[in-house]
Design a protein around this motif. Structure first.
Motif, PDB file in Angstrom:
ATOM      1  N   ARG A   1       0.822  -1.213   0.000  1.00 21.77           N
ATOM      2  CA  ARG A   1       0.000   0.000   0.000  1.00 21.77           C
ATOM      3  C   ARG A   1       0.856   1.262   0.000  1.00 21.77           C
ATOM      4  N   GLU A   2       2.001   1.235   0.662  1.00 19.89           N
ATOM      5  CA  GLU A   2       2.852   2.420   0.733  1.00 19.89           C
ATOM      6  C   GLU A   2       3.373   2.824  -0.641  1.00 19.89           C
ATOM      7  N   ILE A   3       3.633   1.833  -1.495  1.00 18.80           N
ATOM      8  CA  ILE A   3       4.064   2.128  -2.863  1.00 18.80           C
ATOM      9  C   ILE A   3       2.951   2.844  -3.624  1.00 18.80           C
ATOM     10  N   ILE A   4       1.744   2.336  -3.479  1.00 18.56           N
ATOM     11  CA  ILE A   4       0.603   2.936  -4.177  1.00 18.56           C
ATOM     12  C   ILE A   4       0.347   4.343  -3.675  1.00 18.56           C
ATOM     13  N   ASN A   5       0.441   4.562  -2.374  1.00 14.30           N
ATOM     14  CA  ASN A   5       0.229   5.906  -1.836  1.00 14.30           C
ATOM     15  C   ASN A   5       1.266   6.880  -2.378  1.00 14.30           C
ATOM     16  N   ALA A   6       2.508   6.424  -2.547  1.00 21.56           N
ATOM     17  CA  ALA A   6       3.549   7.289  -3.104  1.00 21.56           C
ATOM     18  C   ALA A   6       3.253   7.622  -4.561  1.00 21.56           C
ATOM     19  N   ILE A   7       2.767   6.632  -5.316  1.00 27.14           N
ATOM     20  CA  ILE A   7       2.395   6.882  -6.713  1.00 27.14           C
ATOM     21  C   ILE A   7       1.245   7.878  -6.785  1.00 27.14           C
ATOM     22  N   VAL A   8       0.225   7.681  -5.951  1.00 26.10           N
ATOM     23  CA  VAL A   8      -0.928   8.589  -5.948  1.00 26.10           C
ATOM     24  C   VAL A   8      -0.490  10.003  -5.591  1.00 26.10           C
ATOM     25  N   ASP A   9       0.358  10.149  -4.583  1.00 27.98           N
ATOM     26  CA  ASP A   9       0.845  11.484  -4.207  1.00 27.98           C
ATOM     27  C   ASP A   9       1.564  12.148  -5.381  1.00 27.98           C
ATOM     28  N   GLY A  10       2.351  11.381  -6.120  1.00 29.03           N
ATOM     29  CA  GLY A  10       3.041  11.931  -7.276  1.00 29.03           C
ATOM     30  C   GLY A  10       2.089  12.348  -8.374  1.00 29.03           C
ATOM     31  N   LEU A  11       1.077  11.536  -8.615  1.00 34.74           N
ATOM     32  CA  LEU A  11       0.080  11.864  -9.630  1.00 34.74           C
ATOM     33  C   LEU A  11      -0.693  13.128  -9.252  1.00 34.74           C
ATOM     34  N   VAL A  12      -1.015  13.273  -7.972  1.00 31.75           N
ATOM     35  CA  VAL A  12      -1.715  14.476  -7.510  1.00 31.75           C
ATOM     36  C   VAL A  12      -0.824  15.702  -7.700  1.00 31.75           C
ATOM     37  N   ALA A  13       0.467  15.561  -7.412  1.00 32.99           N
ATOM     38  CA  ALA A  13       1.400  16.672  -7.629  1.00 32.99           C
ATOM     39  C   ALA A  13       1.455  17.080  -9.095  1.00 32.99           C
ATOM     40  N   ALA A  14       1.161  16.122  -9.987  1.00 30.22           N
ATOM     41  CA  ALA A  14       1.176  16.395 -11.427  1.00 30.22           C
ATOM     42  C   ALA A  14      -0.161  16.896 -11.955  1.00 30.22           C
ATOM     43  N   GLY A  15      -1.143  17.075 -11.065  1.00 28.49           N
ATOM     44  CA  GLY A  15      -2.408  17.650 -11.485  1.00 28.49           C
ATOM     45  C   GLY A  15      -3.596  16.716 -11.485  1.00 28.49           C
ATOM     46  N   GLN A  16      -3.403  15.460 -11.108  1.00 27.80           N
ATOM     47  CA  GLN A  16      -4.526  14.526 -11.027  1.00 27.80           C
ATOM     48  C   GLN A  16      -5.375  14.820  -9.792  1.00 27.80           C
TER      49      GLN A  16
ATOM     50  N   ILE B   1      -8.604   8.882  -9.159  1.00 28.93           N
ATOM     51  CA  ILE B   1      -7.629   7.832  -9.440  1.00 28.93           C
ATOM     52  C   ILE B   1      -8.210   6.484  -9.014  1.00 28.93           C
ATOM     53  N   ILE B   2      -8.128   5.486  -9.885  1.00 31.59           N
ATOM     54  CA  ILE B   2      -8.702   4.158  -9.631  1.00 31.59           C
ATOM     55  C   ILE B   2      -7.580   3.172  -9.356  1.00 31.59           C
ATOM     56  N   VAL B   3      -7.633   2.523  -8.200  1.00 34.36           N
ATOM     57  CA  VAL B   3      -6.703   1.439  -7.857  1.00 34.36           C
ATOM     58  C   VAL B   3      -7.519   0.157  -7.879  1.00 34.36           C
TER      59      VAL B   3
ATOM     60  N   GLY C   1     -10.297  -9.395  -1.814  1.00 38.49           N
ATOM     61  CA  GLY C   1      -9.715 -10.016  -0.629  1.00 38.49           C
ATOM     62  C   GLY C   1      -8.363  -9.492  -0.209  1.00 38.49           C
ATOM     63  N   GLY C   2      -7.373  -9.553  -1.107  1.00 38.95           N
ATOM     64  CA  GLY C   2      -6.028  -9.153  -0.744  1.00 38.95           C
ATOM     65  C   GLY C   2      -5.912  -7.685  -0.404  1.00 38.95           C
ATOM     66  N   MET C   3      -6.708  -6.848  -1.059  1.00 41.56           N
ATOM     67  CA  MET C   3      -6.634  -5.406  -0.803  1.00 41.56           C
ATOM     68  C   MET C   3      -6.978  -5.094   0.650  1.00 41.56           C
ATOM     69  N   LYS C   4      -8.065  -5.667   1.118  1.00 40.32           N
ATOM     70  CA  LYS C   4      -8.492  -5.405   2.495  1.00 40.32           C
ATOM     71  C   LYS C   4      -7.506  -5.994   3.490  1.00 40.32           C
ATOM     72  N   GLU C   5      -7.032  -7.205   3.205  1.00 39.28           N
ATOM     73  CA  GLU C   5      -6.083  -7.851   4.109  1.00 39.28           C
ATOM     74  C   GLU C   5      -4.770  -7.083   4.185  1.00 39.28           C
ATOM     75  N   ALA C   6      -4.395  -6.415   3.089  1.00 34.15           N
ATOM     76  CA  ALA C   6      -3.131  -5.676   3.044  1.00 34.15           C
ATOM     77  C   ALA C   6      -3.260  -4.245   3.559  1.00 34.15           C
ATOM     78  N   GLY C   7      -4.442  -3.876   4.046  1.00 31.53           N
ATOM     79  CA  GLY C   7      -4.612  -2.577   4.676  1.00 31.53           C
ATOM     80  C   GLY C   7      -5.058  -1.447   3.786  1.00 31.53           C
ATOM     81  N   TYR C   8      -5.444  -1.736   2.539  1.00 31.21           N
ATOM     82  CA  TYR C   8      -5.929  -0.667   1.666  1.00 31.21           C
ATOM     83  C   TYR C   8      -7.211  -0.076   2.237  1.00 31.21           C
TER      84      TYR C   8
ATOM     85  N   GLY D   1      -8.048   8.206  -0.005  1.00 31.85           N
ATOM     86  CA  GLY D   1      -8.704   9.193  -0.847  1.00 31.85           C
ATOM     87  C   GLY D   1      -8.926   8.833  -2.294  1.00 31.85           C
ATOM     88  N   TYR D   2      -8.363   7.707  -2.776  1.00 35.91           N
ATOM     89  CA  TYR D   2      -8.586   7.297  -4.152  1.00 35.91           C
ATOM     90  C   TYR D   2      -9.701   6.257  -4.205  1.00 35.91           C
TER      91      TYR D   2
END
Length: 300
Positions: A45-60, A65-67, A73-80, A86-87
């Motif tokens: 999840r931390e990787i995805i949050n870093a990507i989202v933050d970068g995309l927001v900095a670029a104007g998204q 943003i859709i993840v 199953g795995g998303m919830k278990e991994a803490g998403y 916010g995405y």
């Protein structure tokens, strides 16, 4: 790590301009993760949050943003947690999640199962129709992939799959995004050509602008589901605009770990990586791939 990689890959001096060179503010950006590994082996999840933050900095817009992956199953278990991050966090609904007009045809029949768009049961029951009636040479792309996202950031985990050799960049945006996919596994003898051809389809490859392979943990057997006994702490991310190059290099590394554990090689099951190189989707010749470190090199 994510910020360094996107700046190094794009040659841009800061994170906002790096992501801005890949997507425009008018794009609907989808981030395709791998969530088959549950708590331990879903894209971190931390990787995805870093990507989202970068995309927001670029104007998204963060909320647009859709993840996504095939299942929740795995998303919830991994803490998403989209309420916190916010995405949009999405899965592909069985049957209704596929576009009947976004079709991929291949000359091999697959046996349809519940969840496939064209699967049918006897009226008023859950009993499937005959095997002949419930087979098809068609697959349908997910609506998220076909109709919603215009650009894709592809974030697989570094893992073997027992069905197709490596569950890497090419696999991550194809097999989890189509129905009637079982016919593309090596058991049917068609996996090599199909995954490369699926990626080449206009619904897929033309939308993928950046690939980040999550190798913080790497798994060299039993994947893409979590198998901790076959995992190593690799502490590495791989990034490129070329998905084939990442897959080729990751496969070579995974094979090294398999050999050290006296497991048979997986290369024959992952010949679609070479097939992708042959049809021009990227570079599969490892001797011609340059790996450049943008951070500390982990100890072997």
């Amino acid at each position: 790590m994510v910020d360094r990689l996107v700046m190094a890959t794009t040659g841009q001096p800061d994170v906002a301009r790096a992501w801005g060179s890949l997507v425009s503010p008018n794009d609907i950006v989808g981030i395709k993760i791998s969530a088959a590994g549950g708590e331990l082996f879903t894209t971190h999840r931390e990787i995805i949050n870093a990507i989202v933050d970068g995309l927001v900095a670029a104007g998204q817009t963060r909320s647009k943003i859709i993840v996504w992956d095939r299942s929740w199953g795995g998303m919830k278990e991994a803490g998403y947690n989209p309420a916190v991050d916010g995405y949009q966090l999405r899965a592909v609904p069985p049957k209704d999640g596929y576009d009947p007009k976004a079709v991929f045809s291949a000359p091999v029949l697959g046996k349809l199962v519940w969840g496939d768009l064209e699967y049918h049961a006897d009226p008023g029951t859950t009993v499937p129709l005959s095997d002949t009636e419930n087979t098809s040479n068609l697959s349908h792309f997910s609506k998220i992939l076909a109709n919603e996202v215009t650009k894709i950031v592809n974030v697989p985990v570094m893992s073997i799959t027992e069905a197709n050799g490596i569950a890497g960049c090419l696999y991550n945006v194809t097999i989890p995004n189509v129905d009637n996919w079982r016919r593309f596994t090596t058991g049917y003898g068609f996996g090599a050509a199909a995954i490369a051809e699926l990626f080449a389809d206009p619904h897929v490859g033309s939308k993928v602008v950046f690939n980040v392979m999550d190798g913080l943990l790497a798994q060299y057997a039993g994947g893409p589901e979590s198998q901790p006994n076959f995992s190593v702490h690799h502490a590495t991310l791989y990034a490129s605009k070329d998905p084939v190059a990442i897959d080729a290099m990751a496969l070579r590394k995974l094979e090294t770990w398999r050999k050290g554990s006296k497991l048979p090689p997986m290369g024959q099951m992952a010949t679609y990586v070479q097939a992708a190189g042959q049809i021009g989707l990227g570079n599969a010749e490892t001797e011609k791939i340059e790996i450049r470190s943008v951070g500390r090199v982990p100890a072997e």
